[in-house]
Design a protein around this motif. Structure first.
Motif, PDB file in Angstrom:
ATOM      1  N   LEU A 359       0.827  -1.207   0.000  1.00 21.01           N
ATOM      2  CA  LEU A 359       0.000   0.000   0.000  1.00 21.01           C
ATOM      3  C   LEU A 359       0.860   1.255   0.000  1.00 21.01           C
ATOM      4  O   LEU A 359       0.603   2.209  -0.737  1.00 21.01           O
ATOM      5  N   ASN A 360       1.894   1.252   0.838  1.00 16.50           N
ATOM      6  CA  ASN A 360       2.743   2.440   0.948  1.00 16.50           C
ATOM      7  C   ASN A 360       3.681   2.593  -0.241  1.00 16.50           C
ATOM      8  O   ASN A 360       4.157   3.693  -0.521  1.00 16.50           O
ATOM      9  N   GLU A 361       3.910   1.507  -0.944  1.00 20.20           N
ATOM     10  CA  GLU A 361       4.750   1.577  -2.138  1.00 20.20           C
ATOM     11  C   GLU A 361       3.948   2.045  -3.349  1.00 20.20           C
ATOM     12  O   GLU A 361       4.458   2.811  -4.189  1.00 20.20           O
ATOM     13  N   GLU A 362       2.675   1.622  -3.448  1.00 22.10           N
ATOM     14  CA  GLU A 362       1.895   1.885  -4.653  1.00 22.10           C
ATOM     15  C   GLU A 362       0.892   3.028  -4.520  1.00 22.10           C
ATOM     16  O   GLU A 362       0.625   3.740  -5.484  1.00 22.10           O
ATOM     17  N   ILE A 363       0.288   3.197  -3.341  1.00 17.54           N
ATOM     18  CA  ILE A 363      -0.740   4.218  -3.159  1.00 17.54           C
ATOM     19  C   ILE A 363      -0.190   5.498  -2.540  1.00 17.54           C
ATOM     20  O   ILE A 363      -0.582   6.609  -2.922  1.00 17.54           O
ATOM     21  N   LEU A 364       0.735   5.361  -1.602  1.00 18.01           N
ATOM     22  CA  LEU A 364       1.253   6.544  -0.910  1.00 18.01           C
ATOM     23  C   LEU A 364       1.844   7.583  -1.863  1.00 18.01           C
ATOM     24  O   LEU A 364       1.582   8.786  -1.697  1.00 18.01           O
ATOM     25  N   PRO A 365       2.642   7.178  -2.879  1.00 19.08           N
ATOM     26  CA  PRO A 365       3.167   8.208  -3.801  1.00 19.08           C
ATOM     27  C   PRO A 365       2.066   8.994  -4.515  1.00 19.08           C
ATOM     28  O   PRO A 365       2.237  10.183  -4.811  1.00 19.08           O
ATOM     29  N   ILE A 366       0.934   8.335  -4.779  1.00 24.21           N
ATOM     30  CA  ILE A 366      -0.173   9.019  -5.469  1.00 24.21           C
ATOM     31  C   ILE A 366      -0.761  10.109  -4.591  1.00 24.21           C
ATOM     32  O   ILE A 366      -1.008  11.238  -5.048  1.00 24.21           O
ATOM     33  N   VAL A 367      -1.018   9.782  -3.315  1.00 18.14           N
ATOM     34  CA  VAL A 367      -1.695  10.733  -2.423  1.00 18.14           C
ATOM     35  C   VAL A 367      -0.725  11.682  -1.717  1.00 18.14           C
ATOM     36  O   VAL A 367      -1.148  12.679  -1.127  1.00 18.14           O
ATOM     37  N   LYS A 368       0.562  11.364  -1.777  1.00 16.72           N
ATOM     38  CA  LYS A 368       1.548  12.205  -1.097  1.00 16.72           C
ATOM     39  C   LYS A 368       2.255  13.154  -2.059  1.00 16.72           C
ATOM     40  O   LYS A 368       2.535  14.317  -1.715  1.00 16.72           O
ATOM     41  N   GLU A 369       2.542  12.652  -3.278  1.00 17.40           N
ATOM     42  CA  GLU A 369       3.332  13.449  -4.217  1.00 17.40           C
ATOM     43  C   GLU A 369       2.559  13.826  -5.477  1.00 17.40           C
ATOM     44  O   GLU A 369       2.467  15.004  -5.843  1.00 17.40           O
ATOM     45  N   ASP A 370       1.958  12.841  -6.147  1.00 19.75           N
ATOM     46  CA  ASP A 370       1.308  13.108  -7.438  1.00 19.75           C
ATOM     47  C   ASP A 370       0.019  13.920  -7.287  1.00 19.75           C
ATOM     48  O   ASP A 370      -0.204  14.899  -8.004  1.00 19.75           O
ATOM     49  N   ASN A 371      -0.861  13.483  -6.366  1.00 19.03           N
ATOM     50  CA  ASN A 371      -2.150  14.159  -6.182  1.00 19.03           C
ATOM     51  C   ASN A 371      -2.462  14.301  -4.696  1.00 19.03           C
ATOM     52  O   ASN A 371      -3.371  13.646  -4.172  1.00 19.03           O
ATOM     53  N   PRO A 372      -1.739  15.160  -3.995  1.00 18.17           N
ATOM     54  CA  PRO A 372      -2.011  15.345  -2.559  1.00 18.17           C
ATOM     55  C   PRO A 372      -3.362  16.039  -2.356  1.00 18.17           C
ATOM     56  O   PRO A 372      -3.910  16.645  -3.292  1.00 18.17           O
ATOM     57  N   PRO A 373      -3.919  15.960  -1.164  1.00 16.70           N
ATOM     58  CA  PRO A 373      -5.202  16.636  -0.904  1.00 16.70           C
ATOM     59  C   PRO A 373      -5.074  18.136  -1.143  1.00 16.70           C
ATOM     60  O   PRO A 373      -4.039  18.734  -0.818  1.00 16.70           O
ATOM     61  N   PRO A 374      -6.113  18.747  -1.709  1.00 16.31           N
ATOM     62  CA  PRO A 374      -6.067  20.206  -1.919  1.00 16.31           C
ATOM     63  C   PRO A 374      -6.029  20.939  -0.587  1.00 16.31           C
ATOM     64  O   PRO A 374      -6.575  20.470   0.417  1.00 16.31           O
ATOM     65  N   SER A 375      -5.351  22.076  -0.582  1.00 21.99           N
ATOM     66  CA  SER A 375      -5.265  22.864   0.654  1.00 21.99           C
ATOM     67  C   SER A 375      -6.651  23.401   1.006  1.00 21.99           C
ATOM     68  O   SER A 375      -7.490  23.650   0.128  1.00 21.99           O
ATOM     69  N   TYR A 376      -6.886  23.569   2.281  1.00 27.69           N
ATOM     70  CA  TYR A 376      -8.194  24.031   2.766  1.00 27.69           C
ATOM     71  C   TYR A 376      -7.961  25.097   3.825  1.00 27.69           C
ATOM     72  O   TYR A 376      -7.313  24.848   4.845  1.00 27.69           O
ATOM     73  N   LYS A 377      -8.467  26.306   3.553  1.00 28.03           N
ATOM     74  CA  LYS A 377      -8.273  27.445   4.460  1.00 28.03           C
ATOM     75  C   LYS A 377      -6.799  27.678   4.762  1.00 28.03           C
ATOM     76  O   LYS A 377      -6.411  27.971   5.904  1.00 28.03           O
ATOM     77  N   GLY A 378      -5.991  27.489   3.730  1.00 21.63           N
ATOM     78  CA  GLY A 378      -4.563  27.715   3.887  1.00 21.63           C
ATOM     79  C   GLY A 378      -3.813  26.585   4.560  1.00 21.63           C
ATOM     80  O   GLY A 378      -2.602  26.662   4.768  1.00 21.63           O
ATOM     81  N   LYS A 379      -4.513  25.503   4.884  1.00 23.06           N
ATOM     82  CA  LYS A 379      -3.893  24.355   5.547  1.00 23.06           C
ATOM     83  C   LYS A 379      -3.546  23.294   4.510  1.00 23.06           C
ATOM     84  O   LYS A 379      -4.345  22.993   3.624  1.00 23.06           O
ATOM     85  N   HIS A 380      -2.354  22.718   4.641  1.00 16.54           N
ATOM     86  CA  HIS A 380      -1.901  21.699   3.710  1.00 16.54           C
ATOM     87  C   HIS A 380      -1.893  20.334   4.410  1.00 16.54           C
ATOM     88  O   HIS A 380      -1.235  20.158   5.441  1.00 16.54           O
ATOM     89  N   VAL A 381      -2.651  19.404   3.846  1.00 17.97           N
ATOM     90  CA  VAL A 381      -2.757  18.066   4.423  1.00 17.97           C
ATOM     91  C   VAL A 381      -1.661  17.179   3.840  1.00 17.97           C
ATOM     92  O   VAL A 381      -1.472  17.129   2.618  1.00 17.97           O
ATOM     93  N   LYS A 382      -0.958  16.472   4.705  1.00 17.85           N
ATOM     94  CA  LYS A 382       0.096  15.561   4.265  1.00 17.85           C
ATOM     95  C   LYS A 382      -0.214  14.146   4.761  1.00 17.85           C
ATOM     96  O   LYS A 382      -0.308  13.914   5.964  1.00 17.85           O
TER      97      LYS A 382
END
Length: 436
Positions: A359-382
């Protein structure tokens, strides 16, 4: 076997308010006008380690001029017949009424457990107003305030007092359980009879011939599982007038006990509202699902008929539209074993455990680097870490710094990415975002 609790009583005594409190979700519409609840609401509740289903019914009225009331009476009768425990609600504010006495007269005839519940005890002045309801002859009274929750703990203790948590302890209990569900007369029993090669279940043109859920072990051609034919309609009195509600009510138990559900549709009628209700029950219970469009031989076909039919189904069941859809003709034995193959595949996919490292090899790069969550009220989700929970159905935890800022559109995006990477067709998956 899952337990069912039905809430009954005359209109406007607070049944829907109690239903919402028991299931912890505001599903039922609550309104001061009497008779708002006409369709049945179904939900899940959990108390003292015991899970059960709750059904909110419409108000019970005799000799009413309202055209809906006869239908409501039938549905209440069915709920009483099918439930394990019946909560009979009365209103201390209004006091004992002739309608309460009518309902009580009906309930005294049943052997089911009936819990007389006096609602709207919202202050100390009303605490002693329930005494007059002892005249109904239904035993002890539980005084509650459904709107504030006062007294509901004692009520829940009484509801689950006799519920036993059953353990699986024999070979058949460990077999995959596949439930064949759907509206009456779509071909459920014919499908099973065709599979096992004998007239195991009664089949007629009358909707609802099957009276009870019937379990059959199927051990042929490399398959070994328990298959459950769900009941349609108990042919009794005026029950005939409410086939559709009854089919859902009788399907509840089978859905809860199953691993995979085969939802059968009538090709000539398409996906109707009651089919969507059953599909919703399957999804909310986190069961695997295979959609089978039966009686396909009766449909006049053109070049893209099946593709257009499938597209309409997926549009109606969205957002959970990643499900196998198979067109069959039971009477002509077309694609019957394809249904079993898909059900077996869905069962295996529902059981799969994806290693944390993968999971961390295949999915984590997608949600961490390629398509991270959009910022909300100036907050960046990691998002920092992913793991799958060891549960009966797929649940995944995404550990991050600010989970409260993850929005539903992004959750759907992540779910779609996981479905692209892994085989979850026909399997509901749950994603949690938690602070590490």
């Amino acid at each position: 076997m899952g337990k069912i609790v039905a809430i009954v009583g005359r209109p406007n005594v607070g049944k829907s308010t109690l239903f919402n409190r028991l299931i912890g979700v505001r599903d039922a519409i609550v309104h001061p006008e009497a008779g708002v609840t006409r369709d049945r609401n179904y939900g899940k509740s959990f108390w003292n380690g015991k899970e059960f289903s709750v059904i909110d019914t419409g108000g019970y009225i005799f000799n009413s001029d309202d055209a809906f009331e006869a239908e409501i009476r039938n549905q209440v009768s069915l709920a009483i017949e099918e439930a394990d425990v019946i909560i009979f609600m009365v209103d201390v504010k209004e006091g004992l009424t002739p309608m309460d006495e009518d309902v009580a007269s009906m309930l005294r005839k049943t052997k089911k457990k009936v819990i007389l519940t006096a609602n709207k005890v919202d202050n100390s002045k009303r605490a002693f107003l329930d005494a007059e309801f002892y005249a109904l002859g239904l035993g002890d009274i539980f005084s509650i305030s459904a709107i504030s929750g006062s007294g509901t703990g004692d009520l829940l203790d009484e509801i689950v007092k006799d519920f036993v948590v059953e353990e699986e302890n024999n070979e058949e209990d460990s077999l995959p359980k596949i439930a064949v569900v759907g509206r009456p007369n779509v071909g459920k029993s014919s499908f099973i009879n065709t599979l096992i090669g004998q007239q195991r279940n009664i089949v007629t043109d009358i909707s609802g011939t099957t009276r009870d859920s019937v379990n059959t072990r199927y051990n042929l051609f490399g398959f070994d599982f328990m298959i459950m034919d769900t009941a349609g309609l108990r042919k009794k009195g005026k029950v005939f007038e409410d086939v559709e509600f009854y089919s859902v009510l009788r399907s509840v138990r089978s859905i809860e006990e199953s691993d995979v559900c085969i939802l059968m549709l009538n090709a000539k009628e398409g996906l109707e509202s009651q089919d969507l209700n059953i599909f919703s029950l399957i999804q909310r219970n986190h069961k695997g699902v295979v959609v089978v469009v039966n009686k396909w031989d009766l449909v006049e076909k053109q070049t893209n008929t099946s593709k257009e039919f499938e597209k309409k189904i997926r549009e109606k069941i969205a957002p959970f539209d990643d499900v196998p859809i198979i067109f069959t003709s039971v009477i002509n034995k077309q694609r019957i074993f394809k249904v079993l193959e898909e059900a077996k595949r869905v069962y295996n996919d529902r059981k799969q455990q994806i290693p944390t490292s993968k999971l961390n090899e295949e999915i984590l790069p997608i949600v961490k680097e390629d398509n991270p969550p959009p910022s909300y009220k100036g907050k960046h989700v990691k998002i920092k870490y992913i793991m799958q929970l060891k549960t009966a159905y797929p649940q995944f935890v995404f550990y991050c710094n600010l989970p409260q800022y993850i929005r539903d559109p992004y959750k759907r995006f992540v779910e779609n990415k996981m479905r692209e990477k892994y085989s979850f067709c026909g399997v509901p998956i749950i994603l949690y975002f938690r602070e590490k």
